[in-house]
Design a protein around this motif. Structure first.
Motif, PDB file in Angstrom:
ATOM      1  N   PHE A  26       0.849  -1.199   0.000  1.00 51.25           N
ATOM      2  CA  PHE A  26       0.000   0.000   0.000  1.00 51.25           C
ATOM      3  C   PHE A  26       0.884   1.248   0.000  1.00 51.25           C
ATOM      4  N   ALA A  27       0.647   2.132  -0.935  1.00 50.64           N
ATOM      5  CA  ALA A  27       1.323   3.420  -1.094  1.00 50.64           C
ATOM      6  C   ALA A  27       2.739   3.310  -1.645  1.00 50.64           C
ATOM      7  N   HIS A  28       3.291   2.102  -1.715  1.00 50.83           N
ATOM      8  CA  HIS A  28       4.656   1.937  -2.205  1.00 50.83           C
ATOM      9  C   HIS A  28       4.777   2.211  -3.705  1.00 50.83           C
ATOM     10  N   THR A  29       3.762   1.878  -4.474  1.00 49.16           N
ATOM     11  CA  THR A  29       3.801   2.150  -5.911  1.00 49.16           C
ATOM     12  C   THR A  29       4.110   3.624  -6.142  1.00 49.16           C
ATOM     13  N   PHE A  30       3.419   4.484  -5.417  1.00 47.10           N
ATOM     14  CA  PHE A  30       3.587   5.930  -5.577  1.00 47.10           C
ATOM     15  C   PHE A  30       4.822   6.429  -4.835  1.00 47.10           C
ATOM     16  N   GLY A  31       5.087   5.855  -3.670  1.00 51.55           N
ATOM     17  CA  GLY A  31       6.262   6.242  -2.894  1.00 51.55           C
ATOM     18  C   GLY A  31       7.560   5.959  -3.620  1.00 51.55           C
ATOM     19  N   HIS A  32       7.649   4.788  -4.248  1.00 54.34           N
ATOM     20  CA  HIS A  32       8.869   4.454  -4.992  1.00 54.34           C
ATOM     21  C   HIS A  32       9.072   5.430  -6.152  1.00 54.34           C
ATOM     22  N   ALA A  33       8.001   5.824  -6.804  1.00 53.98           N
ATOM     23  CA  ALA A  33       8.110   6.795  -7.898  1.00 53.98           C
ATOM     24  C   ALA A  33       8.619   8.137  -7.381  1.00 53.98           C
ATOM     25  N   ILE A  34       8.171   8.531  -6.199  1.00 56.64           N
ATOM     26  CA  ILE A  34       8.637   9.785  -5.591  1.00 56.64           C
ATOM     27  C   ILE A  34      10.125   9.684  -5.260  1.00 56.64           C
ATOM     28  N   ILE A  42      14.391  12.231  -1.121  1.00 59.99           N
ATOM     29  CA  ILE A  42      13.289  11.996  -0.186  1.00 59.99           C
ATOM     30  C   ILE A  42      13.436  10.567   0.308  1.00 59.99           C
ATOM     31  N   PRO A  43      13.597  10.379   1.620  1.00 63.31           N
ATOM     32  CA  PRO A  43      13.795   9.032   2.170  1.00 63.31           C
ATOM     33  C   PRO A  43      12.583   8.131   1.945  1.00 63.31           C
ATOM     34  N   HIS A  44      12.841   6.835   1.957  1.00 62.44           N
ATOM     35  CA  HIS A  44      11.810   5.839   1.680  1.00 62.44           C
ATOM     36  C   HIS A  44      10.551   6.033   2.523  1.00 62.44           C
ATOM     37  N   GLY A  45      10.693   6.132   3.814  1.00 63.49           N
ATOM     38  CA  GLY A  45       9.517   6.258   4.693  1.00 63.49           C
ATOM     39  C   GLY A  45       8.693   7.493   4.385  1.00 63.49           C
ATOM     40  N   ALA A  47       8.680   9.111   1.498  1.00 60.02           N
ATOM     41  CA  ALA A  47       8.103   8.929   0.155  1.00 60.02           C
ATOM     42  C   ALA A  47       6.857   8.045   0.219  1.00 60.02           C
ATOM     43  N   VAL A  48       6.906   6.993   1.022  1.00 64.80           N
ATOM     44  CA  VAL A  48       5.731   6.118   1.155  1.00 64.80           C
ATOM     45  C   VAL A  48       4.597   6.872   1.835  1.00 64.80           C
ATOM     46  N   ALA A  49       4.909   7.692   2.833  1.00 60.24           N
ATOM     47  CA  ALA A  49       3.864   8.510   3.477  1.00 60.24           C
ATOM     48  C   ALA A  49       3.218   9.439   2.444  1.00 60.24           C
ATOM     49  N   MET A  50       4.028   9.998   1.568  1.00 62.91           N
ATOM     50  CA  MET A  50       3.496  10.830   0.489  1.00 62.91           C
ATOM     51  C   MET A  50       2.649   9.976  -0.451  1.00 62.91           C
ATOM     52  N   GLY A  51       3.095   8.749  -0.681  1.00 63.05           N
ATOM     53  CA  GLY A  51       2.334   7.817  -1.507  1.00 63.05           C
ATOM     54  C   GLY A  51       0.971   7.502  -0.929  1.00 63.05           C
ATOM     55  N   VAL A  52       0.869   7.516   0.398  1.00 63.38           N
ATOM     56  CA  VAL A  52      -0.430   7.312   1.062  1.00 63.38           C
ATOM     57  C   VAL A  52      -1.397   8.412   0.638  1.00 63.38           C
TER      58      VAL A  52
END
Length: 146
Positions: A26-34, A42-45, A47-52
């Motif tokens: 969940f949210a990783h698809t978008f977080g990884h793109a960020i 932008i750190p992984h965590g 970026a994933v929060a942004m992906g949320v």
């Protein structure tokens, strides 16, 4: 350790990441793109929060989640976001290209995990590029106006 115990149940039930386990993305698809578009500034965590926020914007647009619920989540995430981060997410073409290169993408449509108002995660293999673009534009606007 509690994180590993949580994941253990999913991994044991779905060793090859095809059903239940994929929901952990969940949210990783978008977080990884960020992450990619920011050249990993932008750190992984984060970026994933942004992906949320992106995923939830898509869920709201699809009628899976109320805007009120999505805004509550944004309020929780807001303190870790910095206005400079919006620059990393302003080019939807780069973001969508990064998503399409992800190993979990299997066809021309975009596959993503979305959340509903009942806190249930669902796999969608029909997410459209314009939905993703709107989600990223929503995120950029949110960061600039928070």
């Amino acid at each position: 350790q509690s994180s590993l115990m949580f994941k253990k149940t999913f991994i044991e039930a779905d060793e090859f990441d095809r059903n239940e386990r994929i929901k952990l993305n969940f949210a990783h698809t978008f977080g990884h793109a960020i992450e990619v578009s920011s050249h990993y500034e932008i750190p992984h965590g984060t970026a994933v929060a942004m992906g949320v926020i992106v995923a939830n914007a898509i869920s709201v647009k699809r009628g899976l989640m109320s805007e009120t619920f999505a805004k509550k989540v944004e309020t929780i995430i807001a303190p870790i976001l910095d206005e400079d981060m919006s620059d990393a997410i302003l080019n939807p073409e780069i973001l969508i290209a990064a998503i399409r290169k992800d190993k979990k993408q299997v066809n021309a449509q975009i596959t993503a995990i979305l959340l509903d108002s009942d806190y249930k995660l669902h796999l969608f293999s029909d997410v459209q590029a314009d939905e993703v673009t709107e989600g990223f534009l929503h995120l950029a606007s949110f960061i600039k106006n928070k």
